[in-house]
Design a protein around this motif. Structure first.
Motif, short mmCIF file in Angstrom:
data_model
loop_
_atom_site.label_atom_id
_atom_site.label_comp_id
_atom_site.label_asym_id
_atom_site.label_seq_id
_atom_site.Cartn_x
_atom_site.Cartn_y
_atom_site.Cartn_z
N GLN A 1 0.83 -1.20 0.00
CA GLN A 1 0.00 0.00 0.00
C GLN A 1 0.87 1.26 0.00
O GLN A 1 0.58 2.22 -0.73
N VAL B 1 2.49 1.68 -3.48
CA VAL B 1 1.53 2.18 -4.46
C VAL B 1 1.28 3.67 -4.25
O VAL B 1 1.29 4.47 -5.21
N TYR B 2 1.09 4.09 -3.00
CA TYR B 2 0.83 5.50 -2.72
C TYR B 2 2.00 6.37 -3.16
O TYR B 2 1.81 7.39 -3.83
N LEU C 1 -5.20 0.97 -11.97
CA LEU C 1 -4.79 0.01 -10.93
C LEU C 1 -5.57 -1.28 -11.15
O LEU C 1 -6.81 -1.25 -11.27
N TRP D 1 -5.83 -4.90 -9.30
CA TRP D 1 -5.43 -5.68 -8.13
C TRP D 1 -5.71 -7.16 -8.40
O TRP D 1 -6.83 -7.64 -8.24
N VAL E 1 -0.24 -6.41 -8.13
CA VAL E 1 -1.00 -5.23 -8.53
C VAL E 1 -0.26 -4.59 -9.70
O VAL E 1 0.96 -4.39 -9.66
N LEU F 1 0.08 -1.28 -12.08
CA LEU F 1 -0.14 0.16 -11.92
C LEU F 1 0.40 0.87 -13.15
O LEU F 1 1.49 0.51 -13.65
#
Length: 415
Positions: free
Chosen positions: A316, A319-320, A343, A345, A350, A352
């Motif tokens: 997480q 990704v952020y 995105l 999942w 994942v 991106l």
């Protein structure tokens, strides 16, 4: 005109090193006290045992006991001095014709100390002393008595007695030295483990500082990009639409306060390593999207499929931060057109991507840990891969991050 020069400063005289500085070990006061008590008890037992076994108590014997006790008490603090004291004591004992006595047990302690605490030279001097001492014992206790009496067993029995005495003495002396060598190995292994742990702590600290530097760059770069975009928009809209300028100033204020809070958190982590603090997660992405849209960017977000359950915190955060950096680059280098975020999942990974038009190509040669290199490091920290480059007139950032243990990052990133 008189030219007066101030005298040159005189360097403070250095204190000469103590002549025994290289011969003494650092010993705590408690160890000094223990050695003193052991030495006093050993001296009392040595003199008492001489009276019990009927040994001579003349000055020659007293001198031998004193030398052996001194060697025992010095064995921990200075093995070379202890060895230098023990040898004269032994030679004095043999030269004055004294028989073996309980005080001679100090020799075993001295040999142990030379192997356990001495330098490399003292270590091998202790080993050589064991061999030479065994020869001296065999000669003093077997050879000389037979020579003085003039009578003895046959040549074979004579040689056997000498060899047996030599081997027995050598075994006893080398046993003490070997125990000291084993203790030396244990102490060095302990020091090696301590140094290894210290190196691991330093490496962990450097890794944490690198992570904080990346976070600092992401926070500051993104926030400043939003602030600059809002400030430019407010300047152009101030005359025609004062309400838009007021809204832009509100966005600037909100973004700056959030950035200040993040920077304070990162600085707190630098001062206090145990203060982790909350890290951005998927729940914070909507706030990130709102900041970018507030800067006037047409942001289009597509999440398909959506995450099932809660992905690992490290994924997480990655990704952020990757999205934050990619959107910051879109603000700084984009052509003002729409920005697409995708995105996907999957169960084990994942996917991106961020696509935007290019007005000026992002610099790929920024310092390590920043910009595009920082995004790649973010992906690598969780075992993923990231690629960025121009595609059909647009700038595209693609990343594949594994989610589950055993999940494989894509060997290549399809365009």
């Amino acid at each position: 005109m008189d030219r007066r020069t101030s005298p040159e400063p005189v360097a403070a005289p250095t204190r000469p090193a103590h002549p025994l500085a290289g011969l003494l070990r650092e010993v705590s006061p408690t160890q000094w006290l223990i050695d003193g008590v052991v030495g006093a008890v050993f001296a009392l037992l040595s003199f008492a045992s001489m009276n019990v076994i009927g040994s001579a108590s003349g000055l020659a014997t007293v001198a031998t006991v004193i030398l052996m006790v001194a060697a025992l008490m010095l064995s921990r603090v200075s093995p070379p001095i202890a060895l230098a004291v023990a040898w004269p004591g032994a030679l004095w004992q043999m030269g004055t014709g004294q028989p073996p006595m309980p005080a001679n047990l100090a020799i075993f302690v001295v040999l142990f100390a030379t192997a356990a605490y001495g330098s490399r030279l003292v270590f091998w001097l202790g080993c050589a002393s064991a061999f030479v001492g065994a020869v001296a014992i065999a000669v003093y206790l077997v050879v000389l008595p037979l020579v003085w009496t003039g009578t003895g067993p046959s040549v074979f029995e004579y040689a056997f007695t000498v060899v047996a005495a030599f081997l027995a003495a050598l075994f006893a002396l080398m046993l003490s030295w070997t125990l000291g060598a084993l203790t030396r190995s244990i102490l060095r292994a302990r020091e090696t483990r301590r140094a290894q742990r210290a190196a691991e702590v330093r490496a962990a600290e450097e890794e944490e500082r690198g992570r904080i530097a990346r976070d600092m760059h992401d926070v500051v770069a993104h926030s400043l990009a939003v602030v600059i975009a809002q400030a430019d928009g407010a300047r152009y809209a101030a005359a025609a639409d004062p309400d838009a300028a007021t809204a832009a100033l509100g966005t600037i204020s909100q973004t700056a306060r959030a950035a200040l809070a993040d920077v304070r958190l990162l600085l707190t982590q630098l001062r206090h390593q145990q203060g982790e603090g909350p890290q951005p997660s998927l729940a914070d992405l909507e706030g990130l999207y709102q900041q970018v849209r507030a800067a006037g960017v047409d942001l289009r977000v597509d999440v398909d499929p959506a995450p099932t359950g809660s992905p690992p915190a490290a994924v997480q955060l990655a990704v952020y931060r990757i999205l934050q950096e990619a959107l910051t680059n879109a603000l700084r280098h984009g052509d003002g057109g729409p920005v697409d975020v995708g995105l996907a999942w999957m169960p084990e990974r994942v996917d991106l991507h961020v696509r935007n038009g290019v007005a000026a190509e992002p610099r790929a040669t920024e310092p390590a840990g920043h910009g595009l290199i920082g995004m790649r490091e973010r992906a690598q920290l969780v075992g993923g891969v990231l690629d960025a480059g121009a595609e059909h007139g647009a700038w595209v950032v693609r990343a594949v991050l594994p989610i589950r243990a055993g999940g494989e990052a894509a060997e290549r990133i399809d365009g």
